[in-house]
Scaffold this motif. Structure first.
Motif, PDB file in Angstrom:
ATOM      1  N   LEU A  57     -15.143  -7.307 -10.591  1.00  0.00           N
ATOM      2  CA  LEU A  57     -14.792  -6.150  -9.766  1.00  0.00           C
ATOM      3  C   LEU A  57     -13.722  -5.329 -10.488  1.00  0.00           C
ATOM      4  CD1 LEU A  57     -14.425  -7.885  -6.263  1.00  0.00           C
ATOM      5  CD2 LEU A  57     -16.489  -6.891  -7.298  1.00  0.00           C
ATOM      6  N   PRO A  58     -14.041  -4.135 -10.997  1.00  0.00           N
ATOM      7  CA  PRO A  58     -13.036  -3.314 -11.679  1.00  0.00           C
ATOM      8  C   PRO A  58     -12.037  -2.692 -10.693  1.00  0.00           C
ATOM      9  CG  PRO A  58     -15.271  -2.757 -12.387  1.00  0.00           C
ATOM     10  CD  PRO A  58     -15.394  -3.586 -11.162  1.00  0.00           C
ATOM     11  N   LEU A  59     -10.784  -2.613 -11.123  1.00  0.00           N
ATOM     12  CA  LEU A  59      -9.729  -1.957 -10.355  1.00  0.00           C
ATOM     13  C   LEU A  59      -8.871  -1.147 -11.315  1.00  0.00           C
ATOM     14  CD1 LEU A  59      -7.988  -1.578  -7.724  1.00  0.00           C
ATOM     15  CD2 LEU A  59      -6.653  -3.547  -8.538  1.00  0.00           C
ATOM     16  N   THR A  60      -8.712   0.148 -11.051  1.00  0.00           N
ATOM     17  CA  THR A  60      -7.857   0.994 -11.884  1.00  0.00           C
ATOM     18  C   THR A  60      -6.912   1.797 -11.003  1.00  0.00           C
ATOM     19  OG1 THR A  60      -9.282   2.968 -11.887  1.00  0.00           O
ATOM     20  CG2 THR A  60      -9.761   1.273 -13.527  1.00  0.00           C
ATOM     21  N   LEU A  61      -5.854   2.279 -11.629  1.00  0.00           N
ATOM     22  CA  LEU A  61      -4.970   3.188 -10.915  1.00  0.00           C
ATOM     23  C   LEU A  61      -5.655   4.541 -10.727  1.00  0.00           C
ATOM     24  CD1 LEU A  61      -1.542   2.513 -12.687  1.00  0.00           C
ATOM     25  CD2 LEU A  61      -2.255   1.744 -10.417  1.00  0.00           C
ATOM     26  N   GLY A  62      -6.200   5.076 -11.819  1.00  0.00           N
ATOM     27  CA  GLY A  62      -6.752   6.421 -11.763  1.00  0.00           C
ATOM     28  C   GLY A  62      -8.194   6.499 -12.211  1.00  0.00           C
ATOM     29  N   GLN A  81       2.217   0.358  -3.707  1.00  0.00           N
ATOM     30  CA  GLN A  81       1.795   0.272  -2.312  1.00  0.00           C
ATOM     31  C   GLN A  81       0.349   0.725  -2.153  1.00  0.00           C
ATOM     32  OE1 GLN A  81       3.363  -1.106   0.220  1.00  0.00           O
ATOM     33  NE2 GLN A  81       1.587  -0.666   1.528  1.00  0.00           N
ATOM     34  N   ALA A  82      -0.040   1.762  -2.905  1.00  0.00           N
ATOM     35  CA  ALA A  82      -1.414   2.261  -2.825  1.00  0.00           C
ATOM     36  C   ALA A  82      -2.408   1.214  -3.319  1.00  0.00           C
ATOM     37  CB  ALA A  82      -1.552   3.544  -3.637  1.00  0.00           C
ATOM     38  N   VAL A  83      -2.066   0.507  -4.398  1.00  0.00           N
ATOM     39  CA  VAL A  83      -2.932  -0.555  -4.912  1.00  0.00           C
ATOM     40  C   VAL A  83      -3.127  -1.642  -3.863  1.00  0.00           C
ATOM     41  CG1 VAL A  83      -3.128  -2.415  -6.598  1.00  0.00           C
ATOM     42  CG2 VAL A  83      -2.421  -0.148  -7.347  1.00  0.00           C
ATOM     43  N   LEU A  84      -2.046  -2.013  -3.206  1.00  0.00           N
ATOM     44  CA  LEU A  84      -2.134  -3.061  -2.173  1.00  0.00           C
ATOM     45  C   LEU A  84      -3.021  -2.602  -1.016  1.00  0.00           C
ATOM     46  CD1 LEU A  84       1.582  -4.301  -2.107  1.00  0.00           C
ATOM     47  CD2 LEU A  84      -0.379  -5.334  -3.269  1.00  0.00           C
ATOM     48  N   GLU A  85      -2.930  -1.332  -0.667  1.00  0.00           N
ATOM     49  CA  GLU A  85      -3.778  -0.814   0.406  1.00  0.00           C
ATOM     50  C   GLU A  85      -5.238  -0.821  -0.005  1.00  0.00           C
ATOM     51  OE1 GLU A  85      -2.572   2.797   2.405  1.00  0.00           O
ATOM     52  OE2 GLU A  85      -0.494   2.475   1.795  1.00  0.00           O
ATOM     53  N   VAL A  86      -5.505  -0.460  -1.244  1.00  0.00           N
ATOM     54  CA  VAL A  86      -6.883  -0.481  -1.733  1.00  0.00           C
ATOM     55  C   VAL A  86      -7.450  -1.891  -1.652  1.00  0.00           C
ATOM     56  CG1 VAL A  86      -8.340  -0.232  -3.786  1.00  0.00           C
ATOM     57  CG2 VAL A  86      -6.663   1.535  -3.227  1.00  0.00           C
ATOM     58  N   LEU A  87      -6.691  -2.871  -2.108  1.00  0.00           N
ATOM     59  CA  LEU A  87      -7.148  -4.266  -2.057  1.00  0.00           C
ATOM     60  C   LEU A  87      -7.355  -4.722  -0.619  1.00  0.00           C
ATOM     61  CD1 LEU A  87      -4.870  -5.827  -4.825  1.00  0.00           C
ATOM     62  CD2 LEU A  87      -7.340  -5.435  -4.951  1.00  0.00           C
ATOM     63  N   ALA A 131      -2.505  10.349   1.860  1.00  0.00           N
ATOM     64  CA  ALA A 131      -1.859   9.093   1.483  1.00  0.00           C
ATOM     65  C   ALA A 131      -2.847   7.935   1.459  1.00  0.00           C
ATOM     66  CB  ALA A 131      -0.724   8.776   2.447  1.00  0.00           C
ATOM     67  N   ARG A 132      -4.025   8.142   2.030  1.00  0.00           N
ATOM     68  CA  ARG A 132      -5.008   7.068   2.101  1.00  0.00           C
ATOM     69  C   ARG A 132      -5.657   6.892   0.734  1.00  0.00           C
ATOM     70  NH1 ARG A 132      -8.272   9.307   5.351  1.00  0.00           N
ATOM     71  NH2 ARG A 132      -6.989   8.883   7.175  1.00  0.00           N
ATOM     72  N   PRO A 133      -5.412   5.783   0.057  1.00  0.00           N
ATOM     73  CA  PRO A 133      -5.956   5.611  -1.298  1.00  0.00           C
ATOM     74  C   PRO A 133      -7.350   4.998  -1.264  1.00  0.00           C
ATOM     75  CG  PRO A 133      -4.539   3.773  -0.768  1.00  0.00           C
ATOM     76  CD  PRO A 133      -4.539   4.659   0.451  1.00  0.00           C
ATOM     77  N   GLY A 134      -7.996   5.052  -2.417  1.00  0.00           N
ATOM     78  CA  GLY A 134      -9.270   4.367  -2.565  1.00  0.00           C
ATOM     79  C   GLY A 134     -10.415   5.271  -2.922  1.00  0.00           C
ATOM     80  N   VAL A 135     -10.922   5.125  -4.147  1.00  0.00           N
ATOM     81  CA  VAL A 135     -12.084   5.861  -4.628  1.00  0.00           C
ATOM     82  C   VAL A 135     -13.038   4.857  -5.273  1.00  0.00           C
ATOM     83  CG1 VAL A 135     -12.912   7.605  -6.246  1.00  0.00           C
ATOM     84  CG2 VAL A 135     -10.762   7.965  -5.049  1.00  0.00           C
TER      85      VAL A 135
END
Length: 728
Positions: free
Chosen positions: A720-725, A600-606, A530-534
């Motif tokens: 700073l690029p941000l993508t879902l996938g 929710q995953a996007v918010l965690e990444v940020l 569940a931990r996002p971020g790549v």
């Protein structure tokens, strides 16, 4: 079981002489294995006799551990003692070469290698060969098509070689599970050998179709070599059964359950082994989780540096790690006593699966081989299938570009052909063997020879691959003996009177595998996935040859975006599942708001991204396939951070369809430059500060590179690029 494709030749020496040669060979065998009681098996002697006495060409299909290397080392020693030239072994992996050199030394055989890691030693090696001080030369298949090696070294080898050995010979055949175009160069070497030079091809995994194809290629010979044509190619095919293997399948519904099962049960498996994954990303993800669960493991893939590979292989052999979590890069020729193999995801065919599980069970009474299949396996198979031989028009375009441009590097050819670097290289190697192109210093050139696109063969290979995939799916669900099923897929018949049931697999009652996992293990796996971020690594260099496409861009990218973030890779075990569902949906269903779980995953990444705290505005890349998704993502991030949307990379040329040129970098940059232009918000005439650049999916990274450069040109201090996938 021994079979021949033609009547064997009359013995070239009497029975007594052959007995003496066998006695000599067994004396050498005792030195090789370090045991005074060692004797050759009849099938091993048959192969050695064919090579060292009758000077024949032979194909040996025998399971890993049967003793194929003993055959060619003993044949080498016998031939060298009778004045023959050095043996040339074409071997696919450096790990295999290292093992073979060590084994040769035990038998008093001087073996050396020429490969990409010892460039400085080549001249000394060549001098040793010329002086007769080398008994065995190991070369990689890639070396066979190096221009200087092919033109300067190969002719000398063909003239002086005493025995040619082709290891992992299934790679010669495009019907095989691990076809390598460089291996096809061996056909040329076979045709150039002196009359009467024996040839041995070996493999541990080949069905009847691959066996027949390799044998036919071995039969390639000079027209005047009538004796060899009369003898034909000796085919020695033994049982591929490994009595120590305990085959089993554990069907679990989710990635969390599979990862939890592995973390909870890895310690129960005997000795040290391999956990195979289908992707590089999975090896890293799984290894990290297993380490946190207390297991001593390491990730291993084609991206692992050579020195680190050697260290990891040594750790596995010595039992200093419980497992290497590896792709198929840890495969052919790896020689170790392993207690188990686990496959986290199913390979695309029973043949490739059997080769992987065949790494285990050598020198151990029992070795479980556990398969944990996943629903996403088929998507991964489809991706690798997409790398098949290109369409005819793409081949013709390449040949036309070479004819017009003259000698061209692969990088320059990319600007004329819509193919990735890897596929273009592979295609050129096939065309080289077919005689249509030639590799030269500085790149490739056209030979001007006519070339025919063998569409029928490529279609039949594709259909065979599809049948193999279905056979792998059927293996998962079969209730028959799993070993019997795999042996049938490898065209490995049971001995007469033998039971079809091995008595060792889960279906035969010989292996009991728990399919349950504890709540604690499942919770830990759930948390890990569940931990996002790549990390999105920025492009650092412009592709070569952009001037050919009218773009004045070259060298380092000094004004591109910084390092970015994605929620996950599409191949990841956790959020990758939701992303695959999102991006593979039907066109009519793929657009809409960002799914709540990914929000929710996007918010965690940020929240976990320190640099994102400096963001002062948002920009986004327009989309014609998922416009609502991208706008929703951008506006949601804007609201969450409390900063405005100041710009978008707008589609200004819709004739350039989404994804055009994605197969290679140069054409992708050109397509993005045409398709998009930066548009500032109505109340803006410049961009300042740090901009968060939002897109739905990174495939090549060039869209974000061009967009980031445009934002920097409009005044942004950092992008700073941000993508879902991330498709990787």
């Amino acid at each position: 079981m021994t079979s021949t494709s033609a009547t064997q030749a009359e013995p070239s020496s009497g029975t007594a002489d052959r007995a003496a040669v066998r006695e000599e060979a067994e004396g050498l065998l005792r030195r090789l294995v370090g045991r005074d009681d060692a004797v050759l098996r009849e099938d091993q002697w048959t192969a050695i006799e064919a090579l060292a006495v009758d000077r024949r060409r032979a194909l040996v299909v025998q399971r890993t551990g049967w003793g194929k290397s003993a055959v060619y080392f003993l044949a080498t020693a016998l031939l060298r003692a009778r004045g023959a030239g050095p043996t040339v072994i074409v071997s696919p992996l450096l790990a295999l070469m290292r093992n073979q050199i060590e084994a040769a030394e035990r038998a008093g055989i001087k073996a050396v290698t020429i490969n990409s890691t010892n460039l400085d030693d080549w001249e000394a090696v060549h001098a040793d060969i010329s002086s007769g001080g080398v008994d065995v030369l190991l070369v990689s298949p890639e070396r066979l098509n190096n221009p200087s090696f092919r033109d300067e070294v190969l002719p000398r080898l063909a003239a002086t070689t005493g025995l040619l050995v082709v290891d992992e010979a299934h790679c010669i055949s495009d019907w095989g599970h691990d076809f390598r175009p460089d291996y096809r160069r061996i056909r040329t070497l076979l045709g150039d050998l002196q009359t009467g030079i024996p040839v041995l091809a070996t493999t541990a995994t080949a069905n009847e179709r691959v066996t027949r194809d390799v044998a036919e290629q071995l039969a390639t010979s000079r027209a005047e070599d009538a004796e060899l044509e009369r003898q034909g190619v000796l085919v020695l095919r033994g049982s591929l059964d490994r009595e120590s293997l305990r085959l089993g399948v554990v069907r679990l519904r989710t990635a969390q359950q599979r990862l939890a099962w592995l973390a909870e049960h890895l310690g129960d498996l005997p000795g040290s082994g391999i956990v195979y994954c289908l992707t590089v990303a999975a090896t890293e993800e799984v290894a990290e989780h297993l380490r946190k669960a207390g297991h001593t493991v390491a990730a291993y893939s084609g991206r692992t540096e050579t020195a680190e590979r050697q260290s990891l292989e040594a750790d596995l052999i010595a039992g200093r790690v419980k497992a290497l979590v590896a792709t198929s890069a840890l495969g052919m020729g790896f020689d170790a006593t392993l207690g188990f193999v686990v496959n986290l995801g199913a390979p695309a065919s029973p043949v490739s699966y059997y080769q992987q599980v065949g790494r285990a069970g050598r020198g151990t009474p029992e070795a479980p081989a556990v398969l944990l299949p996943a629903t996403e396996d088929r998507d991964i198979w489809a991706y690798f299938a997409s790398l098949a031989f290109p369409r005819e028009q793409q081949v013709r375009d390449t040949l036309a570009a070479l004819a017009e441009q003259g000698t061209s590097s692969t990088a320059v050819l990319e600007t004329y052909v819509d193919l990735s670097r890897t596929r273009l290289e592979t295609m050129l190697k096939v065309l080289d063997v077919d005689g249509a192109v030639r590799r030269v210093r500085g790149g490739w050139e056209s030979t001007g020879q006519p070339w025919t696109y063998d569409e029928e063969r490529y279609r039949r290979v594709t259909e065979a691959r599809e049948r193999e995939q279905q056979a792998m799916l059927d293996y998962l669900d079969t209730d028959e003996c799993r070993m019997a099923y795999l042996r049938r897929q490898l065209d490995d018949p049971l001995p007469e009177g033998a039971s079809a049931a091995c008595g060792r697999c889960d279906n035969c009652g010989g292996l009991d595998l728990a399919a349950s996992v504890s709540d604690d293990a499942l919770s830990a796996a759930d948390e890990a996935l569940a931990r996002p971020g790549v990390t999105l690594s920025p492009r650092k260099l412009w592709p070569t040859g952009l001037a050919n496409l009218g773009l004045d861009l070259k060298g380092k990218i000094a004004d591109g975006p910084a390092e970015g973030r994605a929620v996950a890779r599409l191949t990841d075990l956790g959020h990758g599942q939701a992303l695959r569902a999102l991006f593979t949906a039907r066109v009519d269903d793929q657009d809409g708001p960002v799914p709540p779980g990914l929000v929710q995953a996007v918010l965690e990444v940020l929240g976990d991204w320190p640099e994102a705290r400096a963001v002062s505005s948002v920009a986004y890349v327009d989309s014609t396939t998922r416009p609502q998704l991208v706008r929703d993502l951008a506006s949601g991030v804007s609201r969450s951070l409390g900063v405005p949307i100041v710009a978008r990379l707008a589609v200004v040329d819709p004739d350039v369809e989404p994804g055009r040129g994605a197969a290679n970098s140069a054409r992708r940059v050109a397509a993005v430059q045409r398709r998009y232009a930066l548009e500032l918000a109505p109340d803006r005439d410049e961009v300042t500060g740090t901009v968060l650049l939002v897109d739905d999916l990174q495939v090549t990274g060039w869209t974000l590179t061009v967009a980031g450069r445009a934002l920097r040109g409009a005044g942004a201090g950092a992008v700073l690029p941000l993508t879902l996938g991330l498709q990787a």
